[in-house]
Write a protein that holds these residues in place. Sequence first.
Motif, PDB file in Angstrom:
ATOM      1  N   VAL A   2     -36.119  50.226  18.904  1.00 32.99           N
ATOM      2  CA  VAL A   2     -34.771  50.099  18.340  1.00 32.99           C
ATOM      3  C   VAL A   2     -34.707  48.972  17.301  1.00 32.99           C
ATOM      4  O   VAL A   2     -34.019  49.082  16.292  1.00 32.99           O
ATOM      5  CB  VAL A   2     -33.734  49.879  19.468  1.00 32.99           C
ATOM      6  CG1 VAL A   2     -32.353  49.604  18.895  1.00 32.99           C
ATOM      7  CG2 VAL A   2     -33.685  51.081  20.400  1.00 32.99           C
ATOM      8  N   TYR A   3     -35.424  47.877  17.566  1.00 36.92           N
ATOM      9  CA  TYR A   3     -35.416  46.764  16.595  1.00 36.92           C
ATOM     10  C   TYR A   3     -36.370  47.015  15.430  1.00 36.92           C
ATOM     11  O   TYR A   3     -36.550  46.163  14.577  1.00 36.92           O
ATOM     12  CB  TYR A   3     -35.809  45.445  17.282  1.00 36.92           C
ATOM     13  CG  TYR A   3     -34.886  44.961  18.360  1.00 36.92           C
ATOM     14  CD1 TYR A   3     -33.626  45.529  18.574  1.00 36.92           C
ATOM     15  CD2 TYR A   3     -35.254  43.892  19.182  1.00 36.92           C
ATOM     16  CE1 TYR A   3     -32.797  45.060  19.582  1.00 36.92           C
ATOM     17  CE2 TYR A   3     -34.414  43.423  20.179  1.00 36.92           C
ATOM     18  CZ  TYR A   3     -33.197  44.018  20.381  1.00 36.92           C
ATOM     19  OH  TYR A   3     -32.384  43.545  21.384  1.00 36.92           O
ATOM     20  N   ILE A  44     -34.022  35.901  11.857  1.00 33.52           N
ATOM     21  CA  ILE A  44     -33.700  37.168  12.538  1.00 33.52           C
ATOM     22  C   ILE A  44     -34.926  37.691  13.292  1.00 33.52           C
ATOM     23  O   ILE A  44     -34.818  38.164  14.425  1.00 33.52           O
ATOM     24  CB  ILE A  44     -33.209  38.231  11.518  1.00 33.52           C
ATOM     25  CG1 ILE A  44     -31.968  37.733  10.754  1.00 33.52           C
ATOM     26  CG2 ILE A  44     -32.913  39.563  12.218  1.00 33.52           C
ATOM     27  CD1 ILE A  44     -30.729  37.540  11.562  1.00 33.52           C
ATOM     28  N   LYS A  52     -35.335  38.409  17.319  1.00 26.10           N
ATOM     29  CA  LYS A  52     -35.849  39.683  17.861  1.00 26.10           C
ATOM     30  C   LYS A  52     -37.016  39.448  18.805  1.00 26.10           C
ATOM     31  O   LYS A  52     -37.060  39.973  19.920  1.00 26.10           O
ATOM     32  CB  LYS A  52     -36.356  40.569  16.716  1.00 26.10           C
ATOM     33  CG  LYS A  52     -35.300  41.279  15.914  1.00 26.10           C
ATOM     34  CD  LYS A  52     -36.006  42.168  14.890  1.00 26.10           C
ATOM     35  CE  LYS A  52     -35.027  42.717  13.884  1.00 26.10           C
ATOM     36  NZ  LYS A  52     -35.702  43.540  12.853  1.00 26.10           N
ATOM     37  N   GLN A 110     -24.376  48.611  23.594  1.00 21.24           N
ATOM     38  CA  GLN A 110     -24.796  47.239  23.298  1.00 21.24           C
ATOM     39  C   GLN A 110     -26.129  47.223  22.546  1.00 21.24           C
ATOM     40  O   GLN A 110     -26.303  46.506  21.568  1.00 21.24           O
ATOM     41  CB  GLN A 110     -24.905  46.459  24.631  1.00 21.24           C
ATOM     42  CG  GLN A 110     -25.354  45.028  24.474  1.00 21.24           C
ATOM     43  CD  GLN A 110     -26.687  44.797  25.197  1.00 21.24           C
ATOM     44  OE1 GLN A 110     -27.514  45.707  25.315  1.00 21.24           O
ATOM     45  NE2 GLN A 110     -26.885  43.593  25.659  1.00 21.24           N
ATOM     46  N   ARG A 111     -27.067  48.038  23.027  1.00 16.73           N
ATOM     47  CA  ARG A 111     -28.385  48.135  22.396  1.00 16.73           C
ATOM     48  C   ARG A 111     -28.245  48.510  20.907  1.00 16.73           C
ATOM     49  O   ARG A 111     -28.824  47.875  20.032  1.00 16.73           O
ATOM     50  CB  ARG A 111     -29.147  49.252  23.120  1.00 16.73           C
ATOM     51  CG  ARG A 111     -30.614  49.083  23.227  1.00 16.73           C
ATOM     52  CD  ARG A 111     -31.202  50.247  24.016  1.00 16.73           C
ATOM     53  NE  ARG A 111     -31.631  49.859  25.350  1.00 16.73           N
ATOM     54  CZ  ARG A 111     -32.434  50.611  26.128  1.00 16.73           C
ATOM     55  NH1 ARG A 111     -32.872  51.788  25.704  1.00 16.73           N
ATOM     56  NH2 ARG A 111     -32.790  50.205  27.319  1.00 16.73           N
ATOM     57  N   ILE A 147     -26.616  45.744  18.784  1.00 18.85           N
ATOM     58  CA  ILE A 147     -27.527  44.647  18.434  1.00 18.85           C
ATOM     59  C   ILE A 147     -28.539  45.099  17.381  1.00 18.85           C
ATOM     60  O   ILE A 147     -28.855  44.354  16.444  1.00 18.85           O
ATOM     61  CB  ILE A 147     -28.213  44.084  19.705  1.00 18.85           C
ATOM     62  CG1 ILE A 147     -27.159  43.340  20.547  1.00 18.85           C
ATOM     63  CG2 ILE A 147     -29.364  43.139  19.349  1.00 18.85           C
ATOM     64  CD1 ILE A 147     -27.656  42.777  21.865  1.00 18.85           C
ATOM     65  N   ALA A 148     -29.017  46.339  17.487  1.00 20.15           N
ATOM     66  CA  ALA A 148     -29.928  46.857  16.464  1.00 20.15           C
ATOM     67  C   ALA A 148     -29.242  46.864  15.097  1.00 20.15           C
ATOM     68  O   ALA A 148     -29.834  46.469  14.087  1.00 20.15           O
ATOM     69  CB  ALA A 148     -30.391  48.260  16.846  1.00 20.15           C
ATOM     70  N   PHE A 155     -29.034  43.411  13.693  1.00 24.92           N
ATOM     71  CA  PHE A 155     -30.305  42.939  13.151  1.00 24.92           C
ATOM     72  C   PHE A 155     -30.577  43.521  11.763  1.00 24.92           C
ATOM     73  O   PHE A 155     -31.188  42.869  10.925  1.00 24.92           O
ATOM     74  CB  PHE A 155     -31.452  43.325  14.099  1.00 24.92           C
ATOM     75  CG  PHE A 155     -31.562  42.429  15.302  1.00 24.92           C
ATOM     76  CD1 PHE A 155     -31.147  41.104  15.260  1.00 24.92           C
ATOM     77  CD2 PHE A 155     -32.097  42.912  16.489  1.00 24.92           C
ATOM     78  CE1 PHE A 155     -31.265  40.271  16.377  1.00 24.92           C
ATOM     79  CE2 PHE A 155     -32.222  42.086  17.605  1.00 24.92           C
ATOM     80  CZ  PHE A 155     -31.797  40.768  17.542  1.00 24.92           C
ATOM     81  N   LYS A 204     -24.680  38.625  18.971  1.00 23.74           N
ATOM     82  CA  LYS A 204     -25.629  39.082  20.008  1.00 23.74           C
ATOM     83  C   LYS A 204     -25.156  38.583  21.372  1.00 23.74           C
ATOM     84  O   LYS A 204     -25.103  39.330  22.355  1.00 23.74           O
ATOM     85  CB  LYS A 204     -27.032  38.571  19.679  1.00 23.74           C
ATOM     86  CG  LYS A 204     -28.103  38.976  20.670  1.00 23.74           C
ATOM     87  CD  LYS A 204     -29.490  38.706  20.085  1.00 23.74           C
ATOM     88  CE  LYS A 204     -30.589  39.039  21.069  1.00 23.74           C
ATOM     89  NZ  LYS A 204     -30.686  38.053  22.179  1.00 23.74           N
ATOM     90  N   GLU A 205     -24.793  37.301  21.420  1.00 24.77           N
ATOM     91  CA  GLU A 205     -24.304  36.705  22.664  1.00 24.77           C
ATOM     92  C   GLU A 205     -23.042  37.417  23.177  1.00 24.77           C
ATOM     93  O   GLU A 205     -22.894  37.666  24.378  1.00 24.77           O
ATOM     94  CB  GLU A 205     -24.007  35.218  22.396  1.00 24.77           C
ATOM     95  CG  GLU A 205     -23.301  34.482  23.493  1.00 24.77           C
ATOM     96  CD  GLU A 205     -24.259  33.936  24.528  1.00 24.77           C
ATOM     97  OE1 GLU A 205     -25.469  33.963  24.274  1.00 24.77           O
ATOM     98  OE2 GLU A 205     -23.782  33.497  25.575  1.00 24.77           O
ATOM     99  N   GLU A 230     -23.901  40.824  24.550  1.00 24.01           N
ATOM    100  CA  GLU A 230     -24.599  40.666  25.828  1.00 24.01           C
ATOM    101  C   GLU A 230     -23.637  40.259  26.953  1.00 24.01           C
ATOM    102  O   GLU A 230     -23.797  40.683  28.101  1.00 24.01           O
ATOM    103  CB  GLU A 230     -25.723  39.623  25.703  1.00 24.01           C
ATOM    104  CG  GLU A 230     -26.910  40.159  24.913  1.00 24.01           C
ATOM    105  CD  GLU A 230     -27.943  39.094  24.562  1.00 24.01           C
ATOM    106  OE1 GLU A 230     -29.036  39.455  24.093  1.00 24.01           O
ATOM    107  OE2 GLU A 230     -27.639  37.888  24.741  1.00 24.01           O
TER     108      GLU A 230
END
Lengths: 205, 205, 205
Positions: free
Chosen positions: A101-102, A171, A175, B156-157, B160-161, B164, B177-178, B181
């Motif tokens: 995903v990242y 970033i 990650k 959430q996943r 965050i992706a 990024f 991100k925090e 989460e």
Amino acid sequence: MGLRLFPREETFFDLLNGSAQNIVRAARMLQDLLDDYTDVERKAEAIKSVEDKGDDITHTIIDRLNRTFITPFDREDIFTLAKQLDDVLDWIEASSARMAVYKIPHATSEVSELAHILVSECEAIVEAITNLRKLDRLAGPLREINRLENLADRVQRDAIAKLFSSNGNPIDVIKWKEIYETLEEATDQGEHVAHVLEGIYAKHK
Amino acid sequence: MGLRLFPREETFFDLLNGSAQNIVRAARMLQDLLDDYTDVERKAEAIKSVEDKGDDITHTIIDRLNRTFITPFDREDIFTLAKQLDDVLDWIEASSARMAVYKIPHATSEVSELAHILVSECEAIVEAITNLRKLDRLAGPLREINRLENLADRVQRDAIAKLFSSNGNPIDVIKWKEIYETLEEATDQGEHVAHVLEGIYAKHK
Amino acid sequence: MGLRLFPREETFFDLLNGSAQNIVRAARMLQDLLDDYTDVERKAEAIKSVEDKGDDITHTIIDRLNRTFITPFDREDIFTLAKQLDDVLDWIEASSARMAVYKIPHATSEVSELAHILVSECEAIVEAITNLRKLDRLAGPLREINRLENLADRVQRDAIAKLFSSNGNPIDVIKWKEIYETLEEATDQGEHVAHVLEGIYAKHK
């Protein structure tokens, strides 16, 4: 102490063993993904399928638990153990998913190392589960799980320190820090399995 | 199985139910804060008050537990359940506090979505707690809690992706991100409530 | 309620007390490291030695547990308490290790404040453990642990908010956020000790 303590209802052991075997399988697939970092999305999806299978096993255990009157050891311990095994698998899957995903372009030697530790830890979990019926053989694999978790902790700590001193793109640092932590969390969840087993041992000793 | 298993000491159910209702209230206030992102500090403080009320309920339960000889189910299960409900509320409050304290200027569609999932999950928790006395109706809401937690995990996943890949300011990336989460942790704590309920079910089945 | 509930097998109390004393020692060494931020690597290593000693105490407790037929309270509660005390120590050690490994050049007033809170919390843990045999004196230290954990939470929250508004180097922000979180996690693990003690109290009341 070599005697078998739990002659009743063997199937719970088979099911718990199946769950542990399934986790080793996922850990090996993660190791392969990180050792041979190609075709990442497909490999991550394959690990997701193994996790789905793990969910099925867990539900089967809980379901059987709810339909069985006499269990080989305390109902809530089987329940906790099944859940905790599932948590290990969740974090293995989360590790592979994050790589995909990242869109991480390459693996590092540290993630490979963590995956190898994780495979060894999962193998020790299988050994411990297999020896649930012969409690005196539990100590060895439990100690090994503990050792491997400490090792993973140190590898992760050093990997993150290296990351910080690398002057990389912030970033990318975020990650990678997340990925190292996710892998370490998987080994940590493996240690929780050991704790549950130690607790069962403490009760039955 | 439609019979009532626990005729004794009904008040524990009322108290646990009150705790769950209080959590839904906080979740709805969080949803409102994120859907209508104005007056953030005051709204976050109002959620803090609901959390304080939750602490009072939890202490009342534990206090009553310590003064009651016969309890409707195992003393330590009531204790664990009360504590675990409190943990859900703590993370709801933490989510709103972080929006205020980090001075986040606007909400995203993803935080709103997570808050909506959280409200649904808390409603399922109320339904599960309400049906503690009719164990056969527990399975539906437990499954729903599980489904919603998986959904929150995915949202959430992806959030965050996306974060990024946005090329944003690194500090903003860390903040968001925090926050994602923290919201996901709230839904995770909700799933822990389901686990405690499943454990009680496994014992009494 | 001033009577002693547990005359049998006093040594478990001595061992648990020894574990708690060892934790206070580590917390004080961490406080010293942060108040007088010199010679950091050596001081962090000394804390690591105290953690190793803690591991030995924990193993002694579990080992004795496995060789003792009658225990002063439930076998699994002693087990959980020993493990949970160990977790506090792990996070104290992790806090000092991170300062050293991340090569943090100076301490902040906030890390010092968190270390002071942690020392007070660990002292309350010792007091609680000491009063395990006189259950009516448990309430005071448990309330104090709870208060200190809430305080640590607020200090950490504000420290991170300040960090975000400081316009610092993102890598430094990531490092410091991690350190504040690690210290707060140590106080959180201390609160888990209180929860275990409350659970034991709920059972025996």
